[in-house]
Design a protein around this motif. Sequence first.
Motif, PDB file in Angstrom:
ATOM      1  N   ALA A 176       0.818  -1.355   0.125  1.00 52.61           N
ATOM      2  CA  ALA A 176       0.048  -0.140   0.117  1.00 52.61           C
ATOM      3  C   ALA A 176       0.744   1.300   0.072  1.00 52.61           C
ATOM      4  O   ALA A 176       1.985   1.272  -0.359  1.00 52.61           O
ATOM      5  CB  ALA A 176      -1.004  -0.030   1.157  1.00 52.61           C
ATOM      6  N   HIS A 177       0.351   2.416   0.717  1.00 53.40           N
ATOM      7  CA  HIS A 177       1.067   3.758   0.650  1.00 53.40           C
ATOM      8  C   HIS A 177       1.766   4.145  -0.840  1.00 53.40           C
ATOM      9  O   HIS A 177       2.695   4.670  -0.999  1.00 53.40           O
ATOM     10  CB  HIS A 177       2.181   3.838   1.571  1.00 53.40           C
ATOM     11  CG  HIS A 177       1.545   3.491   2.994  1.00 53.40           C
ATOM     12  ND1 HIS A 177       0.413   4.377   3.358  1.00 53.40           N
ATOM     13  CD2 HIS A 177       1.479   2.436   3.821  1.00 53.40           C
ATOM     14  CE1 HIS A 177       0.296   3.826   4.556  1.00 53.40           C
ATOM     15  NE2 HIS A 177       0.582   2.825   4.781  1.00 53.40           N
TER      16      HIS A 177
ATOM     17  N   ARG B 194       0.984   6.308  -4.476  1.00 50.62           N
ATOM     18  CA  ARG B 194       0.186   7.320  -5.094  1.00 50.62           C
ATOM     19  C   ARG B 194      -0.695   6.755  -6.160  1.00 50.62           C
ATOM     20  O   ARG B 194      -0.353   5.863  -6.671  1.00 50.62           O
ATOM     21  CB  ARG B 194       0.979   8.603  -5.484  1.00 50.62           C
ATOM     22  CG  ARG B 194       2.082   8.030  -6.596  1.00 50.62           C
ATOM     23  CD  ARG B 194       2.742   9.290  -6.964  1.00 50.62           C
ATOM     24  NE  ARG B 194       2.060  10.425  -7.648  1.00 50.62           N
ATOM     25  CZ  ARG B 194       1.761  10.098  -8.964  1.00 50.62           C
ATOM     26  NH1 ARG B 194       2.237   9.258  -9.680  1.00 50.62           N
ATOM     27  NH2 ARG B 194       0.850  11.077  -9.561  1.00 50.62           N
ATOM     28  N   PRO B 195      -1.945   7.589  -6.341  1.00 47.63           N
ATOM     29  CA  PRO B 195      -2.767   6.940  -7.646  1.00 47.63           C
ATOM     30  C   PRO B 195      -2.078   7.065  -8.823  1.00 47.63           C
ATOM     31  O   PRO B 195      -1.380   8.087  -9.020  1.00 47.63           O
ATOM     32  CB  PRO B 195      -4.041   7.967  -7.364  1.00 47.63           C
ATOM     33  CG  PRO B 195      -3.795   8.483  -5.909  1.00 47.63           C
ATOM     34  CD  PRO B 195      -2.534   8.542  -5.843  1.00 47.63           C
TER      35      PRO B 195
ATOM     36  N   ARG C  15      -6.921   6.121  -4.435  1.00 48.55           N
ATOM     37  CA  ARG C  15      -7.057   6.339  -3.129  1.00 48.55           C
ATOM     38  C   ARG C  15      -8.517   6.421  -2.739  1.00 48.55           C
ATOM     39  O   ARG C  15      -9.256   7.269  -3.447  1.00 48.55           O
ATOM     40  CB  ARG C  15      -6.247   7.516  -2.322  1.00 48.55           C
ATOM     41  CG  ARG C  15      -4.754   7.273  -2.375  1.00 48.55           C
ATOM     42  CD  ARG C  15      -3.910   8.496  -1.825  1.00 48.55           C
ATOM     43  NE  ARG C  15      -4.206   8.604  -0.610  1.00 48.55           N
ATOM     44  CZ  ARG C  15      -3.299   8.035   0.417  1.00 48.55           C
ATOM     45  NH1 ARG C  15      -2.498   7.149  -0.160  1.00 48.55           N
ATOM     46  NH2 ARG C  15      -3.658   8.239   1.630  1.00 48.55           N
ATOM     47  N   THR C  16      -8.918   5.953  -1.663  1.00 48.01           N
ATOM     48  CA  THR C  16     -10.374   5.961  -1.256  1.00 48.01           C
ATOM     49  C   THR C  16     -10.429   6.615   0.194  1.00 48.01           C
ATOM     50  O   THR C  16      -9.296   7.065   0.724  1.00 48.01           O
ATOM     51  CB  THR C  16     -10.900   4.638  -0.694  1.00 48.01           C
ATOM     52  OG1 THR C  16     -10.224   4.160   0.104  1.00 48.01           O
ATOM     53  CG2 THR C  16     -10.944   3.540  -1.811  1.00 48.01           C
TER      54      THR C  16
ATOM     55  N   PHE D 269      -8.055   7.947   4.908  1.00 48.31           N
ATOM     56  CA  PHE D 269      -8.015   7.459   3.530  1.00 48.31           C
ATOM     57  C   PHE D 269      -7.589   5.870   3.459  1.00 48.31           C
ATOM     58  O   PHE D 269      -7.230   5.337   4.357  1.00 48.31           O
ATOM     59  CB  PHE D 269      -6.682   8.285   3.033  1.00 48.31           C
ATOM     60  CG  PHE D 269      -6.719   9.691   2.798  1.00 48.31           C
ATOM     61  CD1 PHE D 269      -7.597   9.867   1.560  1.00 48.31           C
ATOM     62  CD2 PHE D 269      -6.588  10.613   3.604  1.00 48.31           C
ATOM     63  CE1 PHE D 269      -7.788  11.213   1.266  1.00 48.31           C
ATOM     64  CE2 PHE D 269      -6.790  11.952   3.216  1.00 48.31           C
ATOM     65  CZ  PHE D 269      -7.519  12.199   2.132  1.00 48.31           C
TER      66      PHE D 269
ATOM     67  N   GLU E  68      -6.707   2.415   0.415  1.00 43.48           N
ATOM     68  CA  GLU E  68      -6.144   2.233  -1.002  1.00 43.48           C
ATOM     69  C   GLU E  68      -6.679   1.144  -1.628  1.00 43.48           C
ATOM     70  O   GLU E  68      -7.360   0.190  -1.095  1.00 43.48           O
ATOM     71  CB  GLU E  68      -4.815   1.984  -0.752  1.00 43.48           C
ATOM     72  CG  GLU E  68      -3.908   3.191  -1.352  1.00 43.48           C
ATOM     73  CD  GLU E  68      -2.494   3.110  -1.177  1.00 43.48           C
ATOM     74  OE1 GLU E  68      -1.777   3.511  -0.263  1.00 43.48           O
ATOM     75  OE2 GLU E  68      -1.796   2.362  -2.036  1.00 43.48           O
TER      76      GLU E  68
ATOM     77  N   SER F  19     -12.085   1.659   3.979  1.00 40.82           N
ATOM     78  CA  SER F  19     -12.799   1.772   2.655  1.00 40.82           C
ATOM     79  C   SER F  19     -13.933   0.686   2.793  1.00 40.82           C
ATOM     80  O   SER F  19     -13.745  -0.390   3.326  1.00 40.82           O
ATOM     81  CB  SER F  19     -12.068   1.391   1.345  1.00 40.82           C
ATOM     82  OG  SER F  19     -12.039   0.132   0.915  1.00 40.82           O
TER      83      SER F  19
ATOM     84  N   GLU G  84      -4.772  17.060   0.986  1.00 43.54           N
ATOM     85  CA  GLU G  84      -4.562  15.577   0.851  1.00 43.54           C
ATOM     86  C   GLU G  84      -5.586  15.078   0.037  1.00 43.54           C
ATOM     87  O   GLU G  84      -5.216  14.325  -0.911  1.00 43.54           O
ATOM     88  CB  GLU G  84      -4.848  14.959   2.141  1.00 43.54           C
ATOM     89  CG  GLU G  84      -3.629  14.838   3.143  1.00 43.54           C
ATOM     90  CD  GLU G  84      -3.895  14.488   4.593  1.00 43.54           C
ATOM     91  OE1 GLU G  84      -4.950  13.870   4.801  1.00 43.54           O
ATOM     92  OE2 GLU G  84      -2.836  14.404   5.309  1.00 43.54           O
TER      93      GLU G  84
ATOM     94  N   ALA H  66      -5.057  13.017  -3.656  1.00 41.07           N
ATOM     95  CA  ALA H  66      -5.723  11.574  -3.830  1.00 41.07           C
ATOM     96  C   ALA H  66      -6.356  11.541  -5.329  1.00 41.07           C
ATOM     97  O   ALA H  66      -6.480  10.640  -5.961  1.00 41.07           O
ATOM     98  CB  ALA H  66      -6.527  11.103  -2.706  1.00 41.07           C
TER      99      ALA H  66
END
Lengths: 324, 324, 324, 324, 324
Positions: free
Chosen positions: B67-68, B70-71, B85-86, B97, B99, B117, B193, B197
């Motif tokens: 995870a972590h 970027r889109p 990112r959700t 947030f 993912e 999420s 943020e 996202a």
Amino acid sequence: MNEVINCAAYSKGLRVANVELKDIKHVLQQDDHFVWIGLHEPSEEMLNEVQQQFCLHDLAIEDAHNAHQRPKIETYGETIFIVLRTAQMNEKHHIDFGETHFFVGANFLVTVRHGSSLAYTEVRNRCESTPQLLGKGQGFALYAVMDSIVDQYFPVVDALETELTAIEEKIFSEKPSRQTTEQIYELKRELLEVKRAVSPLIDICNRLMRFDKKLIAEETQAYFRDIYDHAIRINEMVDNARELLNTALDANFSLISISQSEVSKKMAGWAAIIAVPTLVAGFYGMNFRFMPELEWQYGYPFVVTLTISSCIIVYLFFRKAGWL
Amino acid sequence: MNEVINCAAYSKGLRVANVELKDIKHVLQQDDHFVWIGLHEPSEEMLNEVQQQFCLHDLAIEDAHNAHQRPKIETYGETIFIVLRTAQMNEKHHIDFGETHFFVGANFLVTVRHGSSLAYTEVRNRCESTPQLLGKGQGFALYAVMDSIVDQYFPVVDALETELTAIEEKIFSEKPSRQTTEQIYELKRELLEVKRAVSPLIDICNRLMRFDKKLIAEETQAYFRDIYDHAIRINEMVDNARELLNTALDANFSLISISQSEVSKKMAGWAAIIAVPTLVAGFYGMNFRFMPELEWQYGYPFVVTLTISSCIIVYLFFRKAGWL
Amino acid sequence: MNEVINCAAYSKGLRVANVELKDIKHVLQQDDHFVWIGLHEPSEEMLNEVQQQFCLHDLAIEDAHNAHQRPKIETYGETIFIVLRTAQMNEKHHIDFGETHFFVGANFLVTVRHGSSLAYTEVRNRCESTPQLLGKGQGFALYAVMDSIVDQYFPVVDALETELTAIEEKIFSEKPSRQTTEQIYELKRELLEVKRAVSPLIDICNRLMRFDKKLIAEETQAYFRDIYDHAIRINEMVDNARELLNTALDANFSLISISQSEVSKKMAGWAAIIAVPTLVAGFYGMNFRFMPELEWQYGYPFVVTLTISSCIIVYLFFRKAGWL
Amino acid sequence: MNEVINCAAYSKGLRVANVELKDIKHVLQQDDHFVWIGLHEPSEEMLNEVQQQFCLHDLAIEDAHNAHQRPKIETYGETIFIVLRTAQMNEKHHIDFGETHFFVGANFLVTVRHGSSLAYTEVRNRCESTPQLLGKGQGFALYAVMDSIVDQYFPVVDALETELTAIEEKIFSEKPSRQTTEQIYELKRELLEVKRAVSPLIDICNRLMRFDKKLIAEETQAYFRDIYDHAIRINEMVDNARELLNTALDANFSLISISQSEVSKKMAGWAAIIAVPTLVAGFYGMNFRFMPELEWQYGYPFVVTLTISSCIIVYLFFRKAGWL
Amino acid sequence: MNEVINCAAYSKGLRVANVELKDIKHVLQQDDHFVWIGLHEPSEEMLNEVQQQFCLHDLAIEDAHNAHQRPKIETYGETIFIVLRTAQMNEKHHIDFGETHFFVGANFLVTVRHGSSLAYTEVRNRCESTPQLLGKGQGFALYAVMDSIVDQYFPVVDALETELTAIEEKIFSEKPSRQTTEQIYELKRELLEVKRAVSPLIDICNRLMRFDKKLIAEETQAYFRDIYDHAIRINEMVDNARELLNTALDANFSLISISQSEVSKKMAGWAAIIAVPTLVAGFYGMNFRFMPELEWQYGYPFVVTLTISSCIIVYLFFRKAGWL
């Protein structure tokens, strides 16, 4: 410390020999071999030797000798010359920048380290332990070193973000101080330096992925996209921190003003309280012949009591108004 | 919670079977079938199993595990790897947030959820209830999940806009306070943020609409343009809020200064009023032998009356000037 | 109010018949006929009817139903779907925004009005009075409506510029006030809203002029360039006003500070003047046995005169220094 | 003033005849002739006459009639329509803007002047004196007029830069004043107006150099690049002045604060000095029965001397600290 | 000083003859010869002579005569005309700007120096000492001069960065002063000037590397990329300094406010301390008949002691609160 850290020939992902600089030409004649050399702050003679072995361009060699370049990628005929900046936090919580230069050719990779940076021996070991990947050629070795350089930026940016959080806390919980303002300025300076070091990487990776297909095997492209992705992420983190820092500077300033305003209010409040006994005392200090209160037996304690009561009322009034 | 939330094969928009991970290869050999798998924070082994079944790239699997990210959207051979990112408001009015990662191939869709999420079971149900649309293939399933992710940003942005309105009201109706400044800062941080996202989504949808025609049926393109449109709208709302917030910070600052100025004026006005009796009292406290007023019988009440009248005149003067 | 405002068939620029929605398909079969329908906040059933008659895309119909879209242009097969925002000043000097959606096909134009906006009956009449222009087809009808929408922005922007001038005058001629700061903020908000409504128009016109040659006759292109030009002009006026507004905010702030500074100076000046008699009175209030002045017959009037003269001198001094 | 300032036919760079508007069509039939017409705020009939003679587009004629356009270039079939803004400093040191429109065709040039601007008779004379250049056709005549328009911006920008220098001097040498702040604002407004008038010129010249090769002889291209170059220079000067002005506004603000701070310090310093005699006088105004100093013969002069000395010491102290 | 500094013909990298201006045409007829002329502020006649010899364009000659151009590159037929700005720090630590113009043709290079700048004799000598490089033609000579011009910017930018560091130190260690604010403004102005002089270089080098392959031998391209790289570096240094300077201006401002706040606090603190004895003195100055303390034998010393103790307590209180 030795100038030549490592100099080895690889074939099919396996280290086949340690080579002397002067024997390189010989090695390069063999098919599917490539040579990977690691230099550390080489002397001018050493660089000239390397130049002759690989037919490198004068301007690239000149750059490689005088460090202090900006990160860039340049193509000289069949060779690519890449400059990257490395970064590490030192013990004083400041960033030490270094430089690493790469010469990449059809069957060689030369890395030249300058200034503070870790040796790439560990990267080389990791590569040698995955021969199926290293077998993709000098492109993969280039990726491995670049990746380790970019990965070293994450702890640096994390440290800067921690610093930002510390500044935020100071701004919002402590009293405004000169020191906080200076820290904001210092952090801004460091963010700008990291940005200058990292942002050209995006363009460099792009170029490596798109245009230099001869030197970088197509199956290695995905790896450079990975570095590209990391560079963008670091860039975004820095931009984010910069924008927050600017807002923090403004917020800090608002809070200084509010704090100044509070001082004024407090001062005004206490001045009002003190004005009461001053007034009274002044009044009964007048020398009129006929002031009946002065003759009363309990005039003095009465006036003192009255004064103190008035002070308390004024105090409560300002308290309620939020000035005290 | 189970790692595999759902794993089913679809044909012509209808769920034809629930499949075990290890049987997938078998299913995929059938024409016009596609497999849609939903994973939740899968273990490394699970991901390796998935990797083998669909021949996914090492780097994509690595990203899906840590995870972590970027889109982003990345193409590995025949497969697309997407990271989104959700976002959701939690009960404390902060944004959580999460993912979601997607692997999209010619006949499969794998979604990998990380962090906070909602499950996509509801999305799946909705898709299954419109087989004529789901019949367009895994591209439509991808759209359905992405759409539900993007739609979850609208309540988040609405909450942030409400917060902005609350801040505006505080700035323009209440007294300047440290708390408002801190709230402005926090809102700025959250807007940044959300922007980070959402803004890559614009590029991701663009890529899906234009370049990946193999995996995304042409008749599905319009749907991705819909997501694209939503992403732009959220982006614009965030940019708008940011610009207003900057102006709010400046306005807040102006108001702090005006408020400070008012305190000064009030203080000056009252100081002037109090100066009158102080002066008079001081005057008649002088010890000159010949001060006729001191001898008058009604000197004292006369002076007191005069003083009070003067105070009232001074008060009215400052009142008129708007200082009191 | 009726949902269907107008529904007519045109041929060679002349209205040949008023048509019922359900007969449209029949009319469309005739060569060189086009149908122009004007709807106002249609119900879902009405929209479904329209969708069936013209074979429109689900997503476009969905958008047309839920207003609150951003201005955009989208191509669905042979049909273009356009969303524009309309604006009008209401009596409270605030902007009322509405929305108008267009479906444009080979031989039809459907306009769907939402919220506050004028009916397009007048536009239709104007078109019908110039059959040589309307004869260019539904593209010209589209232009006519879009042009009337864009032209309604000019009075709006003029009103905002007048508001800006009013704010400028307040800033530079009146005292700084909370109200001015709030007006600046409100104007900024409205400028941002107009910008959001108008700036996508540039792109929309560009697309209409360049790519949609099938639906928009080539001789109509010049007309869309005209709208494009107006959109750019409104955009520039808004940007200009925004930049001036930012400077106005800064100037306002400078003036608040100057005004604050003047208060301080005035206060200091009067404090100095009052200090003179206070000092003198305090001095001659001392109880020393041997203070010759106290014994003088004209000591009192002499000291009073001296004090008043000193006050005047101090006053003139501060006057000259510009503090009073 | 006459509407038709000049209307002449040229061949090989020489004026061959003055022509009446209605005879133009006749003249245009001759090979290598071109007609150059200069109009000044023409009536609608005049413009209709011109439209018929040269077959101009309705929209262009409409624009030419209502001035208040933004600078632009538009192609209508074989004709180019150009709008430029002219600028001149008037006697009150403000900028008067005007507008000049151009219709350029294969063998004609029509200039239409609106508002404040110099007549182009002088430009025409200069052109006629270099027939070898004017022989290049109406493209050169267009260049000559555009060049004279752009050259008139240089004195305007110089005047604005002089104004900036004057503001700088006021800021750094005089006391902060409301007037300076207002001047900064006014200069900003004028810079924005010049920018709006000049910046579209860059694009216009670009278009003339690249795309309209039919109407602009290739050997004339270099001349338009010259105008392009001037437009960029004016643009840069304006941008530069704007950025300096923003910094000047900030610097002004800092100086206001410093000046405010100095007032506070001065006030504090004098308050401290005055506090000394006030304290002493208050002290010896106490009515204790046993205060030995009061009985001393030289108590009074001694105390006065002591007080004055203390005041001097306090004064020197604050002087040294830079508060006075 | 002579207008013609140097005028020589080169072949294969060697100076073969010093030439008179009027003989140039003759020399140019020889193959693989090129002529390199250095002029210093030439008169109009001289320039006309040069124009005739090399068939240069009127507009370029006009520009070369009136200096005060912005840096640019323009192609006139077979000839390139380049304008660069030179910079040097003078003894007063200000920047002296000059201009150098280049005419580059198939077999000639003319440099025209204006204003303050070093002669290029040294550059010429260096070129002549490396005939293998100069043998690449007039392109290399052009590079050599341009490189020496760009290299002169590094000490200039270094001086500006030193100035920035000096300003930082003043801001953070000294008291806020008008002078620092003025220095910030001056530095900003100089940075903008350097930026204006250097940033067009990036585009110029780009053009030389890509489009003018006829005049610039392909093997010389790498050298222009080197200049390009330097120009970008200088640009980045300037941008960096500008951004830091903006932050410095803000930080300066915060510190002025903090300093102002400290003055207020100090003033309030001392006012409170002085209020104590004033109060006491006022109190015992009242004329009540019955105030027992006044009769006590040690009333006076007791009250004095009490007062001094109270003052010390108040002092310590404010000390602890950080106000004193």
